[in-house]
Design a protein around this motif. Structure first.
Motif, PDB file in Angstrom:
ATOM      1  N   ALA A 177       0.839  -1.210   0.000  1.00 28.55           N
ATOM      2  CA  ALA A 177       0.000   0.000   0.000  1.00 28.55           C
ATOM      3  C   ALA A 177       0.872   1.258   0.000  1.00 28.55           C
ATOM      4  CB  ALA A 177      -0.929  -0.010   1.211  1.00 28.55           C
ATOM      5  N   LYS A 178       1.966   1.227   0.774  1.00 21.50           N
ATOM      6  CA  LYS A 178       2.891   2.366   0.789  1.00 21.50           C
ATOM      7  C   LYS A 178       3.527   2.559  -0.591  1.00 21.50           C
ATOM      8  CE  LYS A 178       4.331   1.856   5.636  1.00 21.50           C
ATOM      9  NZ  LYS A 178       5.477   1.479   6.515  1.00 21.50           N
ATOM     10  N   VAL A 179       3.928   1.444  -1.208  1.00 17.00           N
ATOM     11  CA  VAL A 179       4.560   1.531  -2.536  1.00 17.00           C
ATOM     12  C   VAL A 179       3.581   2.116  -3.556  1.00 17.00           C
ATOM     13  CG1 VAL A 179       5.500   0.163  -4.441  1.00 17.00           C
ATOM     14  CG2 VAL A 179       6.193  -0.339  -2.081  1.00 17.00           C
ATOM     15  N   LYS A 180       2.321   1.709  -3.477  1.00 17.26           N
ATOM     16  CA  LYS A 180       1.331   2.236  -4.427  1.00 17.26           C
ATOM     17  C   LYS A 180       1.088   3.726  -4.201  1.00 17.26           C
ATOM     18  CE  LYS A 180      -0.983  -2.113  -5.489  1.00 17.26           C
ATOM     19  NZ  LYS A 180      -2.202  -2.939  -5.391  1.00 17.26           N
ATOM     20  N   ARG A 181       1.179   4.181  -2.951  1.00 16.71           N
ATOM     21  CA  ARG A 181       1.075   5.625  -2.680  1.00 16.71           C
ATOM     22  C   ARG A 181       2.232   6.357  -3.370  1.00 16.71           C
ATOM     23  NH1 ARG A 181       1.845   7.272   2.833  1.00 16.71           N
ATOM     24  NH2 ARG A 181       1.312   9.348   2.068  1.00 16.71           N
ATOM     25  N   LYS A 182       3.420   5.758  -3.314  1.00 16.33           N
ATOM     26  CA  LYS A 182       4.574   6.383  -3.969  1.00 16.33           C
ATOM     27  C   LYS A 182       4.360   6.459  -5.483  1.00 16.33           C
ATOM     28  CE  LYS A 182       7.765   4.867  -0.344  1.00 16.33           C
ATOM     29  NZ  LYS A 182       8.940   4.070   0.041  1.00 16.33           N
ATOM     30  N   ILE A 183       3.809   5.394  -6.030  1.00 14.64           N
ATOM     31  CA  ILE A 183       3.528   5.400  -7.474  1.00 14.64           C
ATOM     32  C   ILE A 183       2.492   6.474  -7.795  1.00 14.64           C
ATOM     33  CG2 ILE A 183       2.542   4.044  -9.359  1.00 14.64           C
ATOM     34  CD1 ILE A 183       3.802   1.557  -8.010  1.00 14.64           C
ATOM     35  N   ASN A 184       1.481   6.585  -6.955  1.00 14.06           N
ATOM     36  CA  ASN A 184       0.418   7.565  -7.211  1.00 14.06           C
ATOM     37  C   ASN A 184       0.908   9.010  -7.168  1.00 14.06           C
ATOM     38  OD1 ASN A 184      -1.489   5.548  -7.549  1.00 14.06           O
ATOM     39  ND2 ASN A 184      -2.176   5.608  -5.422  1.00 14.06           N
ATOM     40  N   VAL A 185       1.929   9.280  -6.369  1.00 10.85           N
ATOM     41  CA  VAL A 185       2.423  10.669  -6.305  1.00 10.85           C
ATOM     42  C   VAL A 185       3.539  10.924  -7.311  1.00 10.85           C
ATOM     43  CG1 VAL A 185       1.764  10.914  -3.882  1.00 10.85           C
ATOM     44  CG2 VAL A 185       4.118  10.235  -4.452  1.00 10.85           C
ATOM     45  N   GLY A 186       3.901   9.900  -8.100  1.00 12.66           N
ATOM     46  CA  GLY A 186       4.802  10.167  -9.213  1.00 12.66           C
ATOM     47  C   GLY A 186       6.216   9.652  -9.101  1.00 12.66           C
ATOM     48  N   VAL A 187       6.452   8.663  -8.217  1.00 11.82           N
ATOM     49  CA  VAL A 187       7.810   8.114  -8.180  1.00 11.82           C
ATOM     50  C   VAL A 187       8.165   7.555  -9.562  1.00 11.82           C
ATOM     51  CG1 VAL A 187       7.280   5.711  -7.518  1.00 11.82           C
ATOM     52  CG2 VAL A 187       9.382   6.785  -6.703  1.00 11.82           C
ATOM     53  N   GLU A 188       9.416   7.755  -9.980  1.00  9.03           N
ATOM     54  CA  GLU A 188       9.783   7.406 -11.359  1.00  9.03           C
ATOM     55  C   GLU A 188      10.457   6.044 -11.478  1.00  9.03           C
ATOM     56  OE1 GLU A 188      11.393  11.557 -11.509  1.00  9.03           O
ATOM     57  OE2 GLU A 188      10.817  11.340 -13.619  1.00  9.03           O
ATOM     58  N   TYR A 189      10.979   5.529 -10.392  1.00 12.70           N
ATOM     59  CA  TYR A 189      11.460   4.149 -10.342  1.00 12.70           C
ATOM     60  C   TYR A 189      11.501   3.727  -8.884  1.00 12.70           C
ATOM     61  CZ  TYR A 189      16.133   5.511  -8.715  1.00 12.70           C
ATOM     62  OH  TYR A 189      17.186   5.985  -7.971  1.00 12.70           O
ATOM     63  N   LEU A 190      11.563   2.413  -8.678  1.00 13.10           N
ATOM     64  CA  LEU A 190      11.617   1.877  -7.317  1.00 13.10           C
ATOM     65  C   LEU A 190      12.858   1.005  -7.175  1.00 13.10           C
ATOM     66  CD1 LEU A 190       7.872   0.874  -7.040  1.00 13.10           C
ATOM     67  CD2 LEU A 190       8.997   2.562  -5.563  1.00 13.10           C
ATOM     68  N   GLN A 191      13.382   1.002  -5.977  1.00 11.26           N
ATOM     69  CA  GLN A 191      14.516   0.128  -5.664  1.00 11.26           C
ATOM     70  C   GLN A 191      14.163  -0.636  -4.397  1.00 11.26           C
ATOM     71  OE1 GLN A 191      18.551   1.925  -5.249  1.00 11.26           O
ATOM     72  NE2 GLN A 191      18.539   0.799  -3.308  1.00 11.26           N
TER      73      GLN A 191
END
Length: 306
Positions: A177-191
């Motif tokens: 759920a936290k990761v999806k929040r990051k995606i929703n606010v515009g994170v450009e890649y994940l590590q």
């Protein structure tokens, strides 16, 4: 994927290339000679290197200053790690603008370990923003030229922002759920945090589902038993496999230094070959190798993916 590309890291991710990144760790010193030397060893092996920001809440050289010096003296593209645990939103904004001024093109936005875990446990924790809000702030600065309060920023920096994910978190649904929040606010890649077990990564990718954001999977080839043992005992959400630990521990019995180093390399190549082969069949866009102080292992491990 972003409409505008500012860094080689994001260019390669956007083109669908399988990306390798490394990690550099400034130390408690008045210089960054060691990470500069390590960066030179990694040129040609990785696309970019994270520059850690007070890892495990041990106070070291500024990650921003180190990122600038490393890029200036080696040409290695850096990912400036920026954590919320010891800065309020004013300091974070200042550092993001400073990064743009110094030509830094990548920021990894992190919450950061609690300050009580480090070498200055009496430090007052901040956490004015969480990592998701920091990502939102950076996108607002870059895309709109405004701060969180909507105030205009002249000549806003042009850079990319990544975020972290922890597949081994105790509560996976909450982490996703936290990761999806990051995606929703515009994170450009994940590590991701370090992963050793394919089944942990499978559960994470299954719970997350398909996403348009590239994900780099973190691995930690340890240069010694002590390094792996520290990770196992003190890094939250990471369990180091007992057989891997046991094989590294056996290398301590080898008297000859060069023979011991060769055996450590053999143990790592043997263990991570299977994991990297497995990664080929996952949605991972690349691999982040947290081999701090251990650059010689990256070449042999990259060959597995070729």
């Amino acid at each position: 994927m972003p409409e505008e590309i500012y860094s080689q890291l994001m260019k390669e991710l956007s083109e669908g290339k399988y990306v390798f990144t490394g990690e550099l760790e400034p130390e408690k010193a008045g210089n960054v000679n060691e990470p500069i030397a390590a960066a030179r060893d990694l040129i040609g092996l990785v696309t970019a290197c994270n520059v850690t920001d007070n890892p495990q809440s041990f106070a070291y050289v500024s990650s921003l200053a180190a990122s600038y010096k490393i890029e200036l003296e080696t040409g290695m593209e850096c990912v400036y790690q920026l954590r919320c645990s010891d800065r309020n939103r004013m300091a974070l904004l200042s550092d993001v603008l400073g990064a743009g001024t110094l030509g830094i093109k990548n920021i990894l936005a992190l919450a950061g370990d609690h300050v009580a875990l480090g070498d200055s446990p009496d430090t007052k924790p901040v956490f004015d923003l969480d990592s998701t809000t920091l990502i939102h702030m950076i996108r607002k600065i870059v895309d709109e030229g405004k701060d969180l309060g909507g105030k205009e920023i002249e000549d806003p920096p042009k850079l990319h922002v990544g975020g972290a994910a922890a597949p081994g978190a105790a509560h996976l649904k909450s982490e996703v759920a936290k990761v999806k929040r990051k995606i929703n606010v515009g994170v450009e890649y994940l590590q991701t945090q370090v992963v050793y077990y394919p089944e942990i990564l499978d559960k994470f990718f299954t719970e997350l589902g398909p996403v348009d954001v590239p994900i780099l999977v973190g691995i930690f080839p340890a240069k010694s038993f002590g390094a792996a043992d520290f990770f196992d005992k003190y890094v939250a959400g990471v369990d180091v496999p007992p057989d891997y630990l046991a094989n590294l521990k056996k290398t301590k019995e080898i008297k000859d230094k060069e023979e011991r180093k060769a055996e450590v390399d053999r143990v790592n190549v043997e263990f991570f070959t299977d994991f990297l082969e497995y990664l080929k069949g996952t949605p991972a866009a690349g691999c982040h190798m947290m081999a701090v102080g251990y650059p010689r292992i990256i070449g042999p491990l990259k060959k597995v993916m070729e």
